[in-house]
Scaffold this motif. Structure first.
Motif, PDB file in Angstrom:
ATOM      1  N   LEU A 190     -27.838 -43.168 -21.982  1.00  0.00           N
ATOM      2  CA  LEU A 190     -26.785 -42.673 -21.104  1.00  0.00           C
ATOM      3  C   LEU A 190     -27.319 -42.416 -19.701  1.00  0.00           C
ATOM      4  CD1 LEU A 190     -24.959 -40.225 -23.543  1.00  0.00           C
ATOM      5  CD2 LEU A 190     -23.926 -42.206 -22.429  1.00  0.00           C
ATOM      6  N   PHE A 191     -28.538 -41.911 -19.635  1.00  0.00           N
ATOM      7  CA  PHE A 191     -29.160 -41.640 -18.335  1.00  0.00           C
ATOM      8  C   PHE A 191     -29.365 -42.942 -17.557  1.00  0.00           C
ATOM      9  CE2 PHE A 191     -32.953 -39.774 -15.907  1.00  0.00           C
ATOM     10  CZ  PHE A 191     -32.136 -39.033 -15.069  1.00  0.00           C
ATOM     11  N   LEU A 192     -29.700 -44.020 -18.238  1.00  0.00           N
ATOM     12  CA  LEU A 192     -29.826 -45.322 -17.588  1.00  0.00           C
ATOM     13  C   LEU A 192     -28.472 -45.815 -17.098  1.00  0.00           C
ATOM     14  CD1 LEU A 192     -32.347 -47.188 -19.937  1.00  0.00           C
ATOM     15  CD2 LEU A 192     -32.811 -46.129 -17.715  1.00  0.00           C
ATOM     16  N   LEU A 193     -27.417 -45.501 -17.853  1.00  0.00           N
ATOM     17  CA  LEU A 193     -26.073 -45.875 -17.422  1.00  0.00           C
ATOM     18  C   LEU A 193     -25.698 -45.116 -16.142  1.00  0.00           C
ATOM     19  CD1 LEU A 193     -23.675 -47.647 -18.207  1.00  0.00           C
ATOM     20  CD2 LEU A 193     -22.785 -45.736 -19.552  1.00  0.00           C
ATOM     21  N   VAL A 194     -26.101 -43.851 -16.075  1.00  0.00           N
ATOM     22  CA  VAL A 194     -25.916 -43.081 -14.848  1.00  0.00           C
ATOM     23  C   VAL A 194     -26.622 -43.776 -13.682  1.00  0.00           C
ATOM     24  CG1 VAL A 194     -26.437 -40.896 -13.671  1.00  0.00           C
ATOM     25  CG2 VAL A 194     -25.646 -40.868 -16.041  1.00  0.00           C
ATOM     26  N   ALA A 195     -27.853 -44.235 -13.925  1.00  0.00           N
ATOM     27  CA  ALA A 195     -28.617 -44.929 -12.878  1.00  0.00           C
ATOM     28  C   ALA A 195     -27.892 -46.176 -12.395  1.00  0.00           C
ATOM     29  CB  ALA A 195     -30.009 -45.293 -13.394  1.00  0.00           C
ATOM     30  N   LEU A 196     -27.293 -46.930 -13.317  1.00  0.00           N
ATOM     31  CA  LEU A 196     -26.571 -48.143 -12.946  1.00  0.00           C
ATOM     32  C   LEU A 196     -25.384 -47.825 -12.037  1.00  0.00           C
ATOM     33  CD1 LEU A 196     -26.543 -50.156 -16.302  1.00  0.00           C
ATOM     34  CD2 LEU A 196     -27.660 -50.826 -14.166  1.00  0.00           C
ATOM     35  N   PHE A 197     -24.581 -46.852 -12.443  1.00  0.00           N
ATOM     36  CA  PHE A 197     -23.401 -46.513 -11.645  1.00  0.00           C
ATOM     37  C   PHE A 197     -23.793 -45.943 -10.284  1.00  0.00           C
ATOM     38  CE2 PHE A 197     -20.981 -46.136 -15.812  1.00  0.00           C
ATOM     39  CZ  PHE A 197     -20.263 -47.309 -15.597  1.00  0.00           C
ATOM     40  N   LEU A 198     -24.827 -45.093 -10.258  1.00  0.00           N
ATOM     41  CA  LEU A 198     -25.279 -44.540  -8.980  1.00  0.00           C
ATOM     42  C   LEU A 198     -25.850 -45.631  -8.081  1.00  0.00           C
ATOM     43  CD1 LEU A 198     -26.987 -41.145  -9.974  1.00  0.00           C
ATOM     44  CD2 LEU A 198     -24.758 -41.496  -8.906  1.00  0.00           C
ATOM     45  N   GLY A 199     -26.547 -46.592  -8.673  1.00  0.00           N
ATOM     46  CA  GLY A 199     -27.083 -47.702  -7.895  1.00  0.00           C
ATOM     47  C   GLY A 199     -25.979 -48.543  -7.273  1.00  0.00           C
ATOM     48  N   LEU A 200     -24.941 -48.838  -8.050  1.00  0.00           N
ATOM     49  CA  LEU A 200     -23.803 -49.586  -7.525  1.00  0.00           C
ATOM     50  C   LEU A 200     -23.141 -48.829  -6.382  1.00  0.00           C
ATOM     51  CD1 LEU A 200     -22.250 -50.752 -10.909  1.00  0.00           C
ATOM     52  CD2 LEU A 200     -23.127 -52.276  -9.132  1.00  0.00           C
ATOM     53  N   ALA A 201     -22.922 -47.527  -6.605  1.00  0.00           N
ATOM     54  CA  ALA A 201     -22.250 -46.710  -5.598  1.00  0.00           C
ATOM     55  C   ALA A 201     -23.060 -46.615  -4.311  1.00  0.00           C
ATOM     56  CB  ALA A 201     -21.994 -45.307  -6.156  1.00  0.00           C
ATOM     57  N   SER A 202     -24.352 -46.321  -4.443  1.00  0.00           N
ATOM     58  CA  SER A 202     -25.188 -46.153  -3.248  1.00  0.00           C
ATOM     59  C   SER A 202     -25.430 -47.484  -2.547  1.00  0.00           C
ATOM     60  CB  SER A 202     -26.524 -45.501  -3.626  1.00  0.00           C
ATOM     61  OG  SER A 202     -27.267 -46.320  -4.510  1.00  0.00           O
ATOM     62  N   GLY A 203     -25.515 -48.575  -3.308  1.00  0.00           N
ATOM     63  CA  GLY A 203     -25.697 -49.886  -2.691  1.00  0.00           C
ATOM     64  C   GLY A 203     -24.543 -50.228  -1.768  1.00  0.00           C
ATOM     65  N   VAL A 213     -31.722 -52.437  -9.304  1.00  0.00           N
ATOM     66  CA  VAL A 213     -31.005 -53.683  -9.593  1.00  0.00           C
ATOM     67  C   VAL A 213     -29.511 -53.505  -9.313  1.00  0.00           C
ATOM     68  CG1 VAL A 213     -30.337 -55.285 -11.414  1.00  0.00           C
ATOM     69  CG2 VAL A 213     -32.700 -54.510 -11.251  1.00  0.00           C
ATOM     70  N   ALA A 214     -28.966 -52.358  -9.730  1.00  0.00           N
ATOM     71  CA  ALA A 214     -27.554 -52.089  -9.471  1.00  0.00           C
ATOM     72  C   ALA A 214     -27.275 -51.988  -7.977  1.00  0.00           C
ATOM     73  CB  ALA A 214     -27.129 -50.801 -10.169  1.00  0.00           C
ATOM     74  N   SER A 215     -28.226 -51.444  -7.218  1.00  0.00           N
ATOM     75  CA  SER A 215     -28.066 -51.342  -5.766  1.00  0.00           C
ATOM     76  C   SER A 215     -27.992 -52.724  -5.128  1.00  0.00           C
ATOM     77  CB  SER A 215     -29.230 -50.541  -5.170  1.00  0.00           C
ATOM     78  OG  SER A 215     -29.087 -50.400  -3.776  1.00  0.00           O
TER      79      SER A 215
END
Length: 403
Positions: free
Chosen positions: A24-37, A156-158
């Motif tokens: 779940l914490f990695l999923l948080v990282a993905l969404f935050l990366g997309l948002a901040s990117g 990667v998400a960023s």
């Protein structure tokens, strides 16, 4: 997206609790990366195109933005009774509210500053919580790799977030508003993912505000101060040199950004493994030595090479320097390993963030005065080289007891 979160929340019982929580914490990282990117790609141009601000107004923005980082230790101390997970949910919500407020409720520059401060406060308070949560879901011998994995997912998400901006603006001719809304939605998705994580139980006595300074952590505090000073010289003046002295265009910077992000995917794994295998002292000393040569490259290349070669050297230094930001995790794992008590970790990491920002708020002004007084940028980076030398001496004193 929400279905994906729900599936992770209903992970099979034969999986370790830490594996479920870390997924779940990695999923948080993905969404935050997309948002901040998305946010980081459009915010500078949005300021220029929508508010038409002057250079003085742009410089003033650093005070509320970095000021949010300065008060992190006080905010975390006052809200420590919430625990790391609950506080993280709040910080991500603040980022979502700040982004959406910027685009929907900021008709004037002065109002925009309020929303920017809200966003920045959430962003900065979350910074020390990230390594604490990641390490709480990891075995001691795997701190580095687990934090590197979280960081790599976000990176990667960023990159994908950057691509969304490019495709949206170039192919679909989107303006800023739908992209800001998209960023805000991703921040909300990150908060939902964090909501499914099991909240940590506040420790006994944690309802009292936690403002902590221990003599044992003094080296960590000083490392945060010197790191903040040298880092801010790079963040403020390295791009400015490339733009004002060598005339690099925005598309060229975008290309450098892609190179930096790709390189960082590899450096995160390398640094994470190195922390686990050779320890924080060697990793941080290697960083300090490398940064010394980078600063010398910034400061001396103009005197040693032609303009054409100099711009290549400085651009290379810019890429390498940007890629080294991942080493920040070594300072976090070092603090975790020297902690007297488990409850010391979050307030001490928060204090480190605030100390870092003491330098972040003052160094740009001093560097600008030095540049103006000498008429050239080289002394600024030679001063940064001096800070790198101090870092080499400090990191040589790091000692972590093995368990």
């Amino acid at each position: 997206m929400c279905m994906c979160i729900s599936k992770l929340a209903r992970a099979p019982k034969n999986r370790g609790a830490n594996d479920r929580e870390f997924s779940l914490f990695l999923l948080v990282a993905l969404f935050l990366g997309l948002a901040s990117g998305i946010y980081n790609s459009i915010f500078p141009n949005y300021l220029n195109d929508f508010y038409h601000i002057s250079e003085q107004q742009r410089g003033f923005l650093e005070i509320p933005r970095e000021g949010a980082g300065l008060i992190v230790m006080f905010v975390v101390g006052l809200l420590s009774f919430l625990g790391d997970i609950r506080l993280s949910r709040l910080t991500i919500l603040l980022q979502a509210v700040g982004v959406l407020g910027l685009v929907w409720l900021a008709p004037a520059y002065s109002v925009m500053i309020v929303w920017l401060f809200i966003f920045s406060l959430g962003q900065h308070v979350y910074m020390p919580l990230t390594p604490k949560i990641g390490m709480s879901l990891s075995a001691r011998e795997h701190f580095g790799m687990r934090l590197a994995r979280y960081s790599a997912y976000g990176l990667v998400a960023s990159i994908i977030g950057n691509a969304i901006v490019w495709v949206g603006m170039r192919l679909f001719h989107l303006d800023y508003r739908p992209l800001f809304v998209c960023s805000g939605v991703f921040y909300l998705c990150a908060m939902i993912a964090m909501w499914f994580m099991k909240a940590d139980k506040p420790e006994r006595g944690s309802r009292r505000p936690r403002f902590l300074f221990r003599k044992k952590y003094m080296l960590y505090y000083v490392l945060c101060l010197t790191n903040g000073a040298r880092k801010q010289i790079f963040l403020t003046f390295a791009p400015w040199v490339l733009i004002t002295v060598f005339g690099l265009s925005a598309p060229t910077f975008a290309a450098l950004g892609i190179v930096i992000n790709v390189v960082q995917v590899g450096t995160r794994t390398l640094v994470g493994r190195s922390i686990d295998k050779i320890g924080e002292q060697k990793v941080l000393t290697a960083e300090a030595v490398l940064l010394l040569f980078i600063c010398l490259g910034y400061g001396l290349s103009g005197s040693l090479f032609s303009a054409a070669v100099t711009v290549i050297v400085i651009a290379a230094c810019y890429v390498i320097d940007s890629s080294m930001s991942v080493v920040e995790m070594a300072r976090s794992t070092y603090m975790r390993k020297i902690a007297v008590l488990e409850s010391d970790i979050t307030p001490t990491l928060s204090a480190g963030t605030s100390i870092d920002h003491v330098a972040s708020m003052s160094i740009p002004t001093l560097g600008g005065l030095l540049w103006a007084a000498t008429g050239t940028y080289q002394p600024v980076f030679l001063a940064a080289a001096g800070i790198a030398v101090i870092n080499i001496v400090l990191t040589s004193r790091i000692k972590v007891e093995s368990v």
